[in-house]
Design a protein around this motif. Structure first.
Motif, mmCIF file in Angstrom:
data_model
loop_
_atom_site.group_PDB
_atom_site.id
_atom_site.type_symbol
_atom_site.label_atom_id
_atom_site.label_comp_id
_atom_site.label_asym_id
_atom_site.label_seq_id
_atom_site.Cartn_x
_atom_site.Cartn_y
_atom_site.Cartn_z
ATOM 1 N N ALA A 105 0.054 8.888 10.276
ATOM 2 C CA ALA A 105 -0.747 7.745 10.719
ATOM 3 C C ALA A 105 -1.066 6.879 9.508
ATOM 4 N N LYS A 106 -0.941 5.567 9.664
ATOM 5 C CA LYS A 106 -1.134 4.666 8.523
ATOM 6 C C LYS A 106 -2.524 4.810 7.905
ATOM 7 N N GLY A 107 -3.496 5.144 8.715
ATOM 8 C CA GLY A 107 -4.839 5.312 8.175
ATOM 9 C C GLY A 107 -4.973 6.548 7.309
ATOM 10 N N GLN A 108 -3.959 7.428 7.310
ATOM 11 C CA GLN A 108 -3.999 8.650 6.523
ATOM 12 C C GLN A 108 -3.041 8.609 5.342
ATOM 13 N N VAL A 109 -2.506 7.439 5.040
ATOM 14 C CA VAL A 109 -1.559 7.324 3.940
ATOM 15 C C VAL A 109 -2.300 7.480 2.613
ATOM 16 N N GLU A 110 -2.108 8.606 1.984
ATOM 17 C CA GLU A 110 -2.671 8.858 0.666
ATOM 18 C C GLU A 110 -1.703 9.748 -0.109
ATOM 19 N N LEU B 29 0.827 -1.207 0.000
ATOM 20 C CA LEU B 29 0.000 0.000 0.000
ATOM 21 C C LEU B 29 0.860 1.256 0.000
ATOM 22 N N VAL B 30 1.868 1.296 0.881
ATOM 23 C CA VAL B 30 2.713 2.478 0.980
ATOM 24 C C VAL B 30 3.474 2.709 -0.322
ATOM 25 N N GLU B 31 4.008 1.646 -0.902
ATOM 26 C CA GLU B 31 4.744 1.799 -2.163
ATOM 27 C C GLU B 31 3.829 2.313 -3.265
ATOM 28 N N ARG B 32 2.614 1.760 -3.324
ATOM 29 C CA ARG B 32 1.670 2.197 -4.357
ATOM 30 C C ARG B 32 1.336 3.678 -4.192
ATOM 31 N N VAL B 33 1.121 4.095 -2.929
ATOM 32 C CA VAL B 33 0.763 5.496 -2.684
ATOM 33 C C VAL B 33 1.931 6.424 -3.006
ATOM 34 N N VAL B 34 3.133 6.047 -2.573
ATOM 35 C CA VAL B 34 4.288 6.906 -2.807
ATOM 36 C C VAL B 34 4.581 7.033 -4.292
ATOM 37 N N ARG B 35 4.509 5.927 -4.986
ATOM 38 C CA ARG B 35 4.757 5.978 -6.434
ATOM 39 C C ARG B 35 3.635 6.729 -7.146
ATOM 40 N N GLY B 36 2.411 6.544 -6.640
ATOM 41 C CA GLY B 36 1.279 7.256 -7.229
ATOM 42 C C GLY B 36 1.240 7.085 -8.730
ATOM 43 N N SER B 37 1.204 8.180 -9.430
ATOM 44 C CA SER B 37 1.192 8.148 -10.888
ATOM 45 C C SER B 37 2.591 8.066 -11.457
ATOM 46 N N GLY B 38 3.564 7.886 -10.566
ATOM 47 C CA GLY B 38 4.940 7.763 -11.031
ATOM 48 C C GLY B 38 5.787 8.983 -10.723
ATOM 49 N N ALA B 39 5.187 10.006 -10.098
ATOM 50 C CA ALA B 39 5.962 11.217 -9.818
ATOM 51 C C ALA B 39 5.410 11.932 -8.589
ATOM 52 N N ILE B 40 6.309 12.570 -7.839
ATOM 53 C CA ILE B 40 5.923 13.439 -6.725
ATOM 54 C C ILE B 40 6.256 14.859 -7.164
ATOM 55 N N GLU B 41 5.261 15.662 -7.401
ATOM 56 C CA GLU B 41 5.501 17.015 -7.891
ATOM 57 C C GLU B 41 5.801 17.968 -6.742
ATOM 58 N N SER B 42 6.821 18.800 -6.943
ATOM 59 C CA SER B 42 7.126 19.859 -5.994
ATOM 60 C C SER B 42 6.365 21.100 -6.430
ATOM 61 N N ARG B 43 5.197 21.271 -5.895
ATOM 62 C CA ARG B 43 4.352 22.376 -6.326
ATOM 63 C C ARG B 43 4.988 23.716 -5.981
#
Length: 366
Positions: free
Chosen positions: A119-124, A21-35
């Motif tokens: 908190a793990k329940g807030q991992v998004e 779950l954590v890996e999927r969320v961190v990878r997301g769409s494949g990028a973490i944008e620095s807004r």
């Protein structure tokens, strides 16, 4: 133009479902944008450890940019997990992953060296991405502060010990040579000796400046009696300069200010400025203390030469011409820096008249 870089991640998590779950969320769409910045950070190498021992092994042989760590793993429990990771990778930012009811433990992880907790329940995706960006920024800032403090400590040692020691030797040697001078050389020697004494004073003031910056405004900050500070410095200054005759008004107010021990040194330098280059056998500076419900003011009226336009502009924050700035006396710079760090103000007018204003401590009314 948008820049792209990679982020190598270490996840310490013994629960396989949580790890996925954590890996999927961190990878997301494949990028973490620095807004707000033209940058996209792609997840690069992904390292997964199921025990603290395995995580430490990864950190020992691989460079990572961020660590995401569960607190409860088979060989470690609670904040000890974070403390061990910090010990093995002090320059790597760490985010703790806590259970739903571990808010207190999460706060403790910050004290143990983590940059954040989730908190793990807030991992998004958005929350984790933002936490990673901020954790990296905070860690970089922390490392910069550590390096700055290290350099300040080195500079303090050089100025406060090495330079002052050598200058003391030079002054002592000059005193010995003075007894052997021919009459024709007396004037040149006296000029040299005066210059050496001035260098000693500048060095002492510079050491005070470095100490002030190194300690920071909050170091030893406590409620202190302004009357006691001023009276102590007047007594000390008079002992060191017997020809100076102070007059002091307003020492019955019992007002206090939030200050550090450095405030006494500030007034020592200001007293010296008040009588600099005086042409009286017995200079008579006047000190007046006044206070109201919000502030305390100390006014020093001296008998020194008037300040140059550049010096006056500097002390009154009007902008200093470059040449005048180079001639700015160290003692005045120390006083200005110290008063500003305490949240006060300092102004100087010809005469000179020096006015120091500080916020009154709430403990004054207790």
């Amino acid at each position: 133009m948008t820049e792209t870089s990679s982020l190598d991640v270490l996840l310490l998590e013994d629960n396989p479902d949580e790890a996925v779950l954590v890996e999927r969320v961190v990878r997301g769409s494949g990028a973490i944008e620095s807004r707000g910045q033209d940058a996209i950070v792609n997840v690069g190498e992904w390292h997964h450890a199921v025990s603290l021992e395995e995580a430490v092994d990864v950190l020992g042989r691989t460079s990572v940019d961020i660590v995401l760590s569960d607190l409860m793993v088979p060989d470690s429990r609670g904040v000890d997990t974070i403390a061990t990771l910090v010990g093995h990778a002090p320059t790597v930012p760490i985010i703790a992953l806590t259970s739903h009811d571990e808010t207190v433990a999460g706060t403790q992880t910050i004290e143990a060296g983590a940059q954040d907790y989730i908190a793990k329940g807030q991992v998004e995706s958005e929350l984790v991405g933002r936490a990673i960006r901020y954790a990296i920024q905070r860690k970089q800032h922390e490392l910069e502060l550590v390096e700055a403090n290290r350099r300040l400590a080195l500079l303090n040692r050089i100025i406060g010990h090495d330079v002052q020691r050598e200058m003391s030797v030079a002054v002592g040697r000059a005193g010995q040579l003075g007894t052997q001078m021919d009459a024709d050389d007396t004037e040149a020697f006296e000029s040299l000796n005066d210059a050496l004494e001035n260098v000693v004073k500048f060095t002492d003031a510079a050491a005070d400046v470095v100490t002030l910056v190194e300690q920071g405004a909050e170091d030893a900050l406590e409620s202190r009696s302004i009357d006691a500070i001023v009276e102590a410095e007047v007594d000390r200054f008079t002992r060191e300069h017997p020809t100076v005759e102070f007059s002091v008004d307003g020492t019955e107010s019992e007002a206090t200010v939030l200050a550090t021990p450095m405030l006494g040194s500030v007034f020592e330098h200001l007293f010296a400025e008040a009588i600099r280059h005086h042409d009286h056998e017995h200079p008579r500076p006047h000190v007046a203390i006044a206070d109201d419900d919000e502030s305390v003011t100390v006014t020093i009226q001296g008998e020194g030469v008037a300040l140059s336009d550049g010096q006056e502009a500097f002390l009154n924050a009007q902008g200093t011409p470059p040449e005048a700035a180079r001639r700015m006396r160290t003692g005045l710079y120390l006083a200005t820096t110290a008063i500003e760090q305490l949240g006060g103000t300092i102004s100087v007018t010809p005469g000179p008249e020096i006015v120091v204003a500080l916020e009154r401590s709430l403990e004054s009314d207790e």
